[in-house]
Every structure is written in structure tokens, then in C-alpha cells.
Scaffold this motif. Structure first.
Motif: not given
Length: 465
Positions: A185-189, A196-202, A204-212
């Protein structure tokens, strides 16, 4: 439903004007002039209290961009959400029907629907049906390109009840029916881009690269850029400030002697405000500001997990999310259209079912509206004209649990499915002085009118139905 002339409190026939279920949304609106079809952006916060904005009285949370929309447009002080919680409130917004008449009347249903899990609990949820006409369906028929960004919450556990199957041309966000599509939640992968269900690479692996909130704003801006030459309807439904309150950047409030929970809650609101500022800047850059109507609201009041007392999230109002007291259903509602919508503060009674016929009118699509609506076209109010919106019954229910209705200054409510309480909201905005024993005839009139508003539902059956 029957028409009742408003003559006073004296007789059963004189108490209420109940809009007929098939009332024309255009009735009485001939004086309204809006020569071009505007682009329409409806921005919805999630679980944000009435008083969480500076322009609605907050002394703690900074919201300069939303405040500017209010001070340069129209601010409503008596707007009510469709319900006290998410799914039924959004259903009322999308379909123009109150919760005595909608397909979705609570987050969980008692019968039918589709069974699924919430945590470890097995529950049932109902979804919008194929024959439920949405705002997107109506505006698409008028030539608008339509898009939902982020939260739908009307699919239940049905993967076929997506925004793309209920009138929207584009969808970027998450679905209940795909549980991990907003995880974490708030930092979705995970996230949907249309089907299409895609991955938010920013992230990935639990990183908080981009907020929802930033991701949703980017999706919204990209949609606007692609459709700058077409009339468009953008429904931007943020998660903020719904719990859990996850946000890394709290710099606005780090100096405050608050708990981290409070700092994060306030930061979620201010962060959303900054994102809205970026969207407004993009409209300016694209020279779209003068032909874009913007509405901002919240889906219900502040939740029990919010710092309700410390920040005064729901203002002076009694209650909170999940309740039909004022604190659960009274919400901000701001309308801005540069050069068209005047600067004014209005105390007219309006609620979410009014949005569908109103936007249809603005889009020249009133003829595309379905029957059995409970909302009315309130466009005259947007353009500085007077309109009586108080002499009709506004109605809410959580079937078998809570009911409420507002008519003029009076409100009847029960949050226990017990006897109705009665309040004069004009004199008693905090719902502190129950007048039910003093005015039993008024309670009886409310009871009769509320029963008329209720349409039986197979998903929320009541005894005897």
C-alpha cells in the motif's frame, strides 16, 4: 415515489418533496448557459475529514493548492458524500442513486455477490452490474474520452466488473478483485495499466521509489497530454489519506511535537495537495485551464485511525467514517472553472447523487441519463444562480444497521438501527440535542419518507422483503 408539495409540517402530504425516480435532470435549468463542453476533472480524496483542508478550517494541515481552487471558485459547506464508507459512497457518485436505491449499499453484502477474503475473514462483496449506468458511460456517449486513475472499489470480487467494463476508456490503478494490485500500500509494485497488470520497478524489492500519489498524478497528467485535443473526463481517485499512513517524506511537520502517525496523516494530505498543484501547472502549460472544470471532494469523513482529536479532522461534527452522523458523511466540495464559476461560498444541500446529472448537463448529455435517479442537476449553483436544493429528501442507509435523512434544517438518523434521533442541524450542528421526543410527528414523517426511499435489494435483504 410520489411528489409531495412543501406547505409546512401540518400533514403527511405536506412534509416532503420526494423527487420522482424518473425525474428529468434538465427540469427548470433553461437559464444555465455554458457554450462549450468543458474538460472535467473530478478529484476524490479517501477518508479525508471535512476540516482537513485549510479552506475548511484546518489550523494544522497545509493545503495551498486546494485552497486556491476554493478561493478562486465555489466552496460548498453542506455537501454530503454518498455514504459513510468507500464502496457505497463511490457507487452513489458514479450512478446518481442514493444508498437506498444503488446496487452497492455497504462494503460487504449479506447475500449474493461474490465470496472472497479480507485478511483471514471470508466475506461477500457486491459489484456494479453491467446494466448500472455510470458517469463514464454517459459522458462517453457525449464524445468524451474517459479515464479512472487509481481507486475504483466497485468491482467487489468480480474481475469482470472493472472500470473498463463499466464505461471508462482507460484505467490506471488497482482492483479489489486482484488483491495484490495495490501491494504494498502506497508504494505498490503491482498496478493495472488498462487490462494489463504491470510491475512498478521503482518499488521492486520493497523499495519506496515512487509513492502512489505521485504515480497516480503521473498517470493523470499523461492521460491529459494524450487527450488535450478531445473533451475528456478524468476521475482521479487518490488513496490519500486512507490508512495505513505510509509516507516517507514528512518534512512539512517534522518540527511538530506530534506522533509519527499524526505527522504521516498530515503529510499524506499535504503531499496530495502538492500533486494537485503539479496537475494544475500542467493544465496551464497545455493551455487547458480555461476550458477545464475541476471538482474536489472526499469520499467520506475521517476514520477512527486518524488523529481526529489532535488535528480536528472532522471539525465540530459528531461521528466519523462508517457512521451516518455529520462527521461520517459531510465532506468538502469545491468547484473551479476559471472565468465561468464565480467566487462564492454556498450552503445549499447537495450530495453525491447530484454529480451524475450535473456533469451530464455540462457535457450536453442529459438525454443519455438513465431513469430512477435520486440526484438533481445543480449546474445553476455552479454559475452563480439561485436554486432551492433543500426541499427534497437526502437519504442514506447501511441496510439493517444505520439510516439517515436530511430535509431542510432537519436530520433524522440512527446508527444502531434503533429509534430515529432528530436534530435541527441549523441550530445544532454537533447533533447534540435529540429532539425526537419533542417532535414525534416530525419523526413519523421522516420514518414514512425514508421507507419510501428504500428500494429492496437482493444483496441486503431486510425482514419481510
Amino acid at each position: 415515489m410520489k411528489n409531495k408539495m412543501v406547505l409546512g409540517w401540518g400533514t403527511l402530504a405536506s412534509f416532503f418533496f420526494l423527487p420522482p425516480a424518473d425525474a428529468s435532470a434538465d427540469a427548470g435549468q433553461a437559464g444555465v448557459s455554458h457554450p462549450e463542453k468543458p474538460n472535467i476533472i473530478f478529484i476524490l480524496a479517501d477518508d479525508m475529514g471535512y476540516a482537513d483542508l485549510s479552506c475548511y478550517g484546518s489550523r494544522y494541515i497545509e493545503t495551498p493548492n486546494i485552497d486556491k481552487l476554493a478561493t478562486s471558485g465555489t466552496r460548498f459547506t453542506q455537501c454530503y458524500a454518498g455514504s459513510g464508507i468507500s464502496s457505497p459512497s463511490r457507487c452513489a457518485l458514479m450512478t446518481g442513486r442514493n444508498t437506498g436505491n444503488t446496487t452497492i449499499r455497504d462494503n460487504f453484502c449479506k447475500a449474493g455477490g461474490i465470496e472472497g477474503k479480507k485478511g483471514k475473514a471470508t466475506i461477500r462483496r457486491m459489484h456494479l452490474l453491467p446494466n448500472d449506468t455510470t458517469i463514464a458511460t454517459v459522458l462517453s456517449a457525449a464524445g468524451y474520452r474517459t479515464c479512472l486513475v487509481n481507486k475504483w472499489h466497485l468491482d467487489g470480487f468480480n474481475p469482470e466488473a472493472t472500470p473498463l467494463n463499466r464505461g471508462f476508456d482507460e484505467f490506471y490503478g488497482w482492483l479489489i478483485s486482484t488483491a495484490y494490485s495495490n501491494d504494498p500500500y502506497y508504494y505498490p509494485y503491482w498496478r493495472f495499466e488498462n487490462e494489463e497488470l504491470v510491475n512498478i520497478q521503482a518499488n521492486a524489492d520493497g523499495k519506496h521509489g515512487i509513492h502512489n500519489t505521485d504515480l497516480s498524478t503521473r498517470n493523470a497528467i499523461d492521460f491529459i497530454r494524450r487527450n488535450r485535443e478531445n473533451p475528456f473526463f478524468l476521475y482521479l481517485a487518490y488513496d490519500a489519506p486512507h490508512e495505513p499512513y505510509h509516507i516517507d517524506d514528512t518534512h512539512w511537520y517534522d518540527a511538530r511535537e506530534w506522533s509519527m502517525n499524526t505527522k504521516r496523516y498530515a503529510s499524506l494530505v499535504t503531499h496530495m495537495d502538492q500533486a494537485i498543484g503539479r496537475l494544475l501547472d500542467e493544465l496551464e502549460r497545455l493551455h487547458l485551464r480555461e476550458n477545464t472544470l475541476i471538482i474536489f471532494a472526499s469520499d467520506n469523513g475521517g476514520a477512527v485511525q486518524a488523529p481526529l482529536q489532535q488535528l480536528g479532522c472532522n471539525g465540530v461534527f459528531r461521528g466519523r467514517k462508517g457512521q451516518l452522523y455529520e462527521g461520517g458523511i459531510r465532506v468538502p466540495f469545491i468547484v473551479n472553472w476559471r472565468g465561468k464559476v464565480p467566487v462564492q461560498t454556498l450552503d445549499n444541500l447537495i450530495y453525491f447523487p447530484d454529480v451524475m446529472p450535473t456533469l451530464a448537463r455540462l457535457a450536453g448529455a442529459s438525454g443519455k441519463l438513465p431513469s430512477r435517479l435520486n440526484g438533481i442537476d445543480i449546474t445553476p449553483l455552479f454559475f452563480g444562480e439561485q436554486m432551492d436544493t433543500g426541499h427534497r429528501l437526502l437519504y442514506w442507509e447501511f441496510p439493517g444497521k444505520q439510516r439517515a435523512a436530511r430535509y431542510g434544517d432537519w436530520k433524522a438518523v440512527t446508527v444502531t438501527n434503533g429509534p430515529l434521533e432528530l436534530y435541527n442541524i441549523k441550530d445544532d450542528i454537533t447533533e447534540s440535542n435529540d429532539l425526537a421526543e419533542k417532535y414525534p410527528e416530525k419523526v413519523a414523517e421522516f420514518e414514512r419518507a425514508m421507507k419510501e426511499m428504500h428500494v429492496p435489494s437482493p444483496n441486503w435483504p431486510l425482514p419481510g422483503e
